[in-house]
Structure formats: structure tokens, C-alpha cells
Write a protein that holds these residues in place. Sequence first.
Motif, PDB file in Angstrom:
ATOM      1  N   HIS A 129      21.702 -80.439 -36.722  1.00  0.00           N
ATOM      2  CA  HIS A 129      20.263 -80.068 -36.116  1.00  0.00           C
ATOM      3  C   HIS A 129      19.349 -80.392 -37.296  1.00  0.00           C
ATOM      4  N   VAL A 130      18.440 -81.405 -36.925  1.00  0.00           N
ATOM      5  CA  VAL A 130      17.353 -81.914 -37.820  1.00  0.00           C
ATOM      6  C   VAL A 130      16.211 -80.854 -37.146  1.00  0.00           C
ATOM      7  N   ARG A 131      15.335 -80.107 -38.076  1.00  0.00           N
ATOM      8  CA  ARG A 131      14.334 -79.170 -37.521  1.00  0.00           C
ATOM      9  C   ARG A 131      13.133 -79.579 -38.323  1.00  0.00           C
ATOM     10  N   PRO A 132      12.355 -80.598 -37.829  1.00  0.00           N
ATOM     11  CA  PRO A 132      11.387 -80.959 -38.665  1.00  0.00           C
ATOM     12  C   PRO A 132      10.088 -80.022 -38.208  1.00  0.00           C
ATOM     13  N   GLY A 133       9.095 -80.165 -39.172  1.00  0.00           N
ATOM     14  CA  GLY A 133       7.712 -79.355 -38.966  1.00  0.00           C
ATOM     15  C   GLY A 133       6.890 -80.112 -38.119  1.00  0.00           C
ATOM     16  N   PHE A 134       5.856 -79.951 -37.961  1.00  0.00           N
ATOM     17  CA  PHE A 134       4.714 -80.522 -37.029  1.00  0.00           C
ATOM     18  C   PHE A 134       4.715 -82.187 -37.293  1.00  0.00           C
ATOM     19  N   PHE A 135       4.578 -83.050 -36.425  1.00  0.00           N
ATOM     20  CA  PHE A 135       4.477 -84.408 -36.849  1.00  0.00           C
ATOM     21  C   PHE A 135       3.209 -84.737 -37.181  1.00  0.00           C
ATOM     22  N   MET A 136       2.837 -85.524 -38.352  1.00  0.00           N
ATOM     23  CA  MET A 136       1.476 -85.974 -38.533  1.00  0.00           C
ATOM     24  C   MET A 136       1.267 -86.940 -37.322  1.00  0.00           C
ATOM     25  N   GLN A 137       1.883 -87.455 -36.688  1.00  0.00           N
ATOM     26  CA  GLN A 137       1.736 -88.554 -35.703  1.00  0.00           C
ATOM     27  C   GLN A 137       0.964 -88.013 -34.564  1.00  0.00           C
ATOM     28  N   ASN A 138       1.368 -86.361 -34.173  1.00  0.00           N
ATOM     29  CA  ASN A 138       0.417 -85.653 -33.296  1.00  0.00           C
ATOM     30  C   ASN A 138      -0.995 -85.732 -33.562  1.00  0.00           C
ATOM     31  N   ILE A 139      -1.259 -85.774 -34.665  1.00  0.00           N
ATOM     32  CA  ILE A 139      -2.871 -85.638 -35.180  1.00  0.00           C
ATOM     33  C   ILE A 139      -3.334 -87.201 -34.771  1.00  0.00           C
ATOM     34  N   SER A 140      -2.597 -88.380 -35.199  1.00  0.00           N
ATOM     35  CA  SER A 140      -3.078 -89.817 -34.758  1.00  0.00           C
ATOM     36  C   SER A 140      -2.734 -89.981 -33.260  1.00  0.00           C
ATOM     37  N   VAL A 142      -1.719 -87.640 -29.798  1.00  0.00           N
ATOM     38  CA  VAL A 142      -2.459 -86.830 -28.639  1.00  0.00           C
ATOM     39  C   VAL A 142      -3.857 -86.340 -29.111  1.00  0.00           C
ATOM     40  N   HIS A 143      -4.245 -86.007 -30.348  1.00  0.00           N
ATOM     41  CA  HIS A 143      -5.187 -85.183 -30.566  1.00  0.00           C
ATOM     42  C   HIS A 143      -6.359 -86.107 -31.532  1.00  0.00           C
ATOM     43  N   ALA A 144      -5.915 -87.630 -31.344  1.00  0.00           N
ATOM     44  CA  ALA A 144      -6.803 -88.426 -32.137  1.00  0.00           C
ATOM     45  C   ALA A 144      -7.875 -88.595 -30.953  1.00  0.00           C
ATOM     46  N   LYS A 145      -8.063 -88.474 -29.788  1.00  0.00           N
ATOM     47  CA  LYS A 145      -9.259 -88.790 -28.904  1.00  0.00           C
ATOM     48  C   LYS A 145     -10.317 -87.970 -29.296  1.00  0.00           C
ATOM     49  N   GLU A 146     -10.195 -86.605 -29.600  1.00  0.00           N
ATOM     50  CA  GLU A 146     -11.310 -85.781 -30.129  1.00  0.00           C
ATOM     51  C   GLU A 146     -11.826 -86.002 -31.383  1.00  0.00           C
ATOM     52  N   ILE A 147     -10.939 -86.436 -32.227  1.00  0.00           N
ATOM     53  CA  ILE A 147     -11.378 -86.812 -33.489  1.00  0.00           C
ATOM     54  C   ILE A 147     -12.189 -88.077 -33.421  1.00  0.00           C
ATOM     55  N   LYS A 148     -11.869 -88.905 -32.813  1.00  0.00           N
ATOM     56  CA  LYS A 148     -12.289 -90.103 -32.893  1.00  0.00           C
ATOM     57  C   LYS A 148     -13.694 -90.048 -31.979  1.00  0.00           C
ATOM     58  N   ALA A 203      -9.044 -81.355 -41.459  1.00  0.00           N
ATOM     59  CA  ALA A 203     -10.447 -81.904 -41.081  1.00  0.00           C
ATOM     60  C   ALA A 203     -10.973 -82.460 -42.170  1.00  0.00           C
ATOM     61  N   ASP A 204     -11.027 -81.809 -43.492  1.00  0.00           N
ATOM     62  CA  ASP A 204     -11.527 -82.163 -44.608  1.00  0.00           C
ATOM     63  C   ASP A 204     -11.022 -83.587 -45.179  1.00  0.00           C
ATOM     64  N   ILE A 205      -9.596 -83.770 -44.922  1.00  0.00           N
ATOM     65  CA  ILE A 205      -8.942 -84.993 -45.427  1.00  0.00           C
ATOM     66  C   ILE A 205      -9.249 -86.049 -44.424  1.00  0.00           C
ATOM     67  N   LEU A 206      -9.430 -85.915 -43.269  1.00  0.00           N
ATOM     68  CA  LEU A 206      -9.986 -86.804 -42.177  1.00  0.00           C
ATOM     69  C   LEU A 206     -11.237 -87.472 -42.449  1.00  0.00           C
ATOM     70  N   LEU A 277      -4.667 -92.386 -44.412  1.00  0.00           N
ATOM     71  CA  LEU A 277      -5.069 -93.576 -44.979  1.00  0.00           C
ATOM     72  C   LEU A 277      -4.349 -94.812 -44.188  1.00  0.00           C
ATOM     73  N   ASP A 278      -2.991 -94.544 -43.953  1.00  0.00           N
ATOM     74  CA  ASP A 278      -2.178 -95.662 -43.189  1.00  0.00           C
ATOM     75  C   ASP A 278      -2.904 -95.672 -41.774  1.00  0.00           C
ATOM     76  N   HIS A 279      -3.426 -94.581 -41.094  1.00  0.00           N
ATOM     77  CA  HIS A 279      -3.624 -94.465 -39.797  1.00  0.00           C
ATOM     78  C   HIS A 279      -4.980 -94.272 -39.525  1.00  0.00           C
ATOM     79  N   VAL A 280      -5.858 -94.807 -40.608  1.00  0.00           N
ATOM     80  CA  VAL A 280      -7.142 -94.519 -40.321  1.00  0.00           C
ATOM     81  C   VAL A 280      -7.906 -95.182 -38.881  1.00  0.00           C
ATOM     82  N   ALA A 281      -7.405 -96.415 -38.582  1.00  0.00           N
ATOM     83  CA  ALA A 281      -7.893 -96.783 -37.399  1.00  0.00           C
ATOM     84  C   ALA A 281      -7.840 -96.078 -35.958  1.00  0.00           C
ATOM     85  N   ALA A 282      -6.845 -94.948 -36.079  1.00  0.00           N
ATOM     86  CA  ALA A 282      -6.841 -94.067 -34.907  1.00  0.00           C
ATOM     87  C   ALA A 282      -7.768 -93.101 -35.060  1.00  0.00           C
TER      88      ALA A 282
END
Length: 284
Positions: A129-140, A142-148, A203-206, A277-282
Motif C-alpha cells: 500500500h502506497v499512501r501519499p500525501g496530497f498531490f502537488m498536481q492538485n494545485i496545478s 483542479v485548483h489552478a483555475k481559481e489561482i489563474k 499562496a505565498d510561494i505561488l 517553478l516547473d509548472h508556473v504556466a498553470a
Amino acid sequence: MRVLVTGASGNVGRFVANELLLLGEDVVVAGTSKQKLTELFGNDVEAVTLDFTRPDTFKDATENIDRVFLMRPPHLGKAKDMYPFIDHLSERSLQLVVFLSLMGVSRNPFPPHYRIEKYIEQKHLPYTHVRPGFFMQNISGVHAKEIKEQNKVCIPAGNSETSFIDARDIGLAIAKILHQPEKHHDKAYTLTGKEALTYHQVADILSNVTGKKINYEKPSMLAYRKYYIEERQLDPTYVTVTMMLYLMTRLGTAKAVTADFSELTGKEPTSFKQFALDHVAAFK
């Protein structure tokens, strides 16, 4: 023999498949659209149709397979939706089934991952069983629309901390496990980044990376549900599952930092700043 990667067009599955290829494994990628899989991977892998709601797709998808990466599609909100395929796997001679679970799920019976883990164990499959924390990709993702578009992070996590992990890192760790299955029988690993952050810090990092002021507004659970169902028109089952996860986050279940990723891979996990930095375009 070959490794079956389910959900191969998703956030984690594509990275698992690519890392397995780098390790010299014979990879079969599975999903509901063979065309999409072929577009993603070309001729480097075999693409097969697999739909967990269609048992008639199971046999061909698992032909000459001895290891499986298993993940629950987001649109299947009930654990029992996965049981028929797990039943099918239990009838085969497999070296390992790696299930993509959830951080803290061993103490949280509410998400479907908990019951899926238990069912895999009940079927006496060799598992990890691999139990990861929250994906950074959730930010880039499903949640990127509001950020952008609105310069805000719309997540109901209060002031809680989260040890985010990059899906690229999850894929690497899972590939390492599948490549040496005998070392990981009947084990569970919790994969996190190297730091726990509040969404204010996110939010500060973004803001620093994008050059625009991004705020974290801490919506209530009800406001979050209403917005994502009515405004974003996301599937209500999916939104409900994410609400459960954010509720548990508020209770402190997502802030632990572990060394499991480094121990499995010999590398340091990606920082959230590097990910941004890698996903700043999102976000711009």
C-alpha cells in the motif's frame, strides 16, 4: 513477465509507466481509452482497455501480467466498485499488487481507500500500500483555475498543514517497488514531501513564483461544495470525497513528514517551490 499500470493516463499512472520503462520493464498501460494511451506513450508500451465496471475487459488486460499498479479512478466513489477487479486479480499468480492509497488511511475508515486496502488483504494478494500525501498536481490541476483567473486558492483546509508530494516522485517510488517486488511484500509506505505547509504558505510561494498576489481565502466546507458543484460543475461524488479529505486535513492527518520516499529511491523529494517553478504556466 509484464507490469500492468492502471490509470496510466492520470497524474500518477503516467509517471509510474515512464519510470518502469526507464528501469527496463515490459509495461502494459490500461485505461478506458486505448487511443488516449497510445497518444501518450506511443509504441513504447502495449495499451489495453480496462474498465473496472466491465468485467469483460479484465481477462485481456491481465494477460501475462505478474505485477500490477492499482489505483481507484476518481469517479468511482465506492470501494465496492473495485472489488470485482480485485477478485479477478486474486485468481491469478501475481508477484505484487501496489495500491495507490491515501496518507493516514489506516486510521480513517471513511475514504474508500481504507476498504479497498482491507479487501486486497482479505484476498491474500501480495500487496504494497502506497499512501501519499496530497498531490502537488492538485494545485496545478483542479485548483489552478481559481489561482489563474481569480488570484485565490479555493480549498477548505483552514489553517492546517499539508506535506505535499509531487506525483512525479510518487511514480518513481512505485516503479522502484514494482521493479523489486520481493522486497516489499505486505508493506505500507507513506510518501510525503520534505516539509509541511499551510495553504497560506502555498499562496505565498505561488505569489513569489508568478509575480502576482495570490490569496488563500479559507472557504467553508459548504461554500466549497456549492462552488465546485454549481459553478465548476464537478461530479458531486468527487467533491464529497475531497471534502472528507480536507476535513481530515483540518484534524492534522496530512502534516506528518516521512523519510519513506528517500529510503525507497535514494533521492530527496521535490519541494513545493521547485514544483511551482516547473509548472508556473498553470498558474499564469
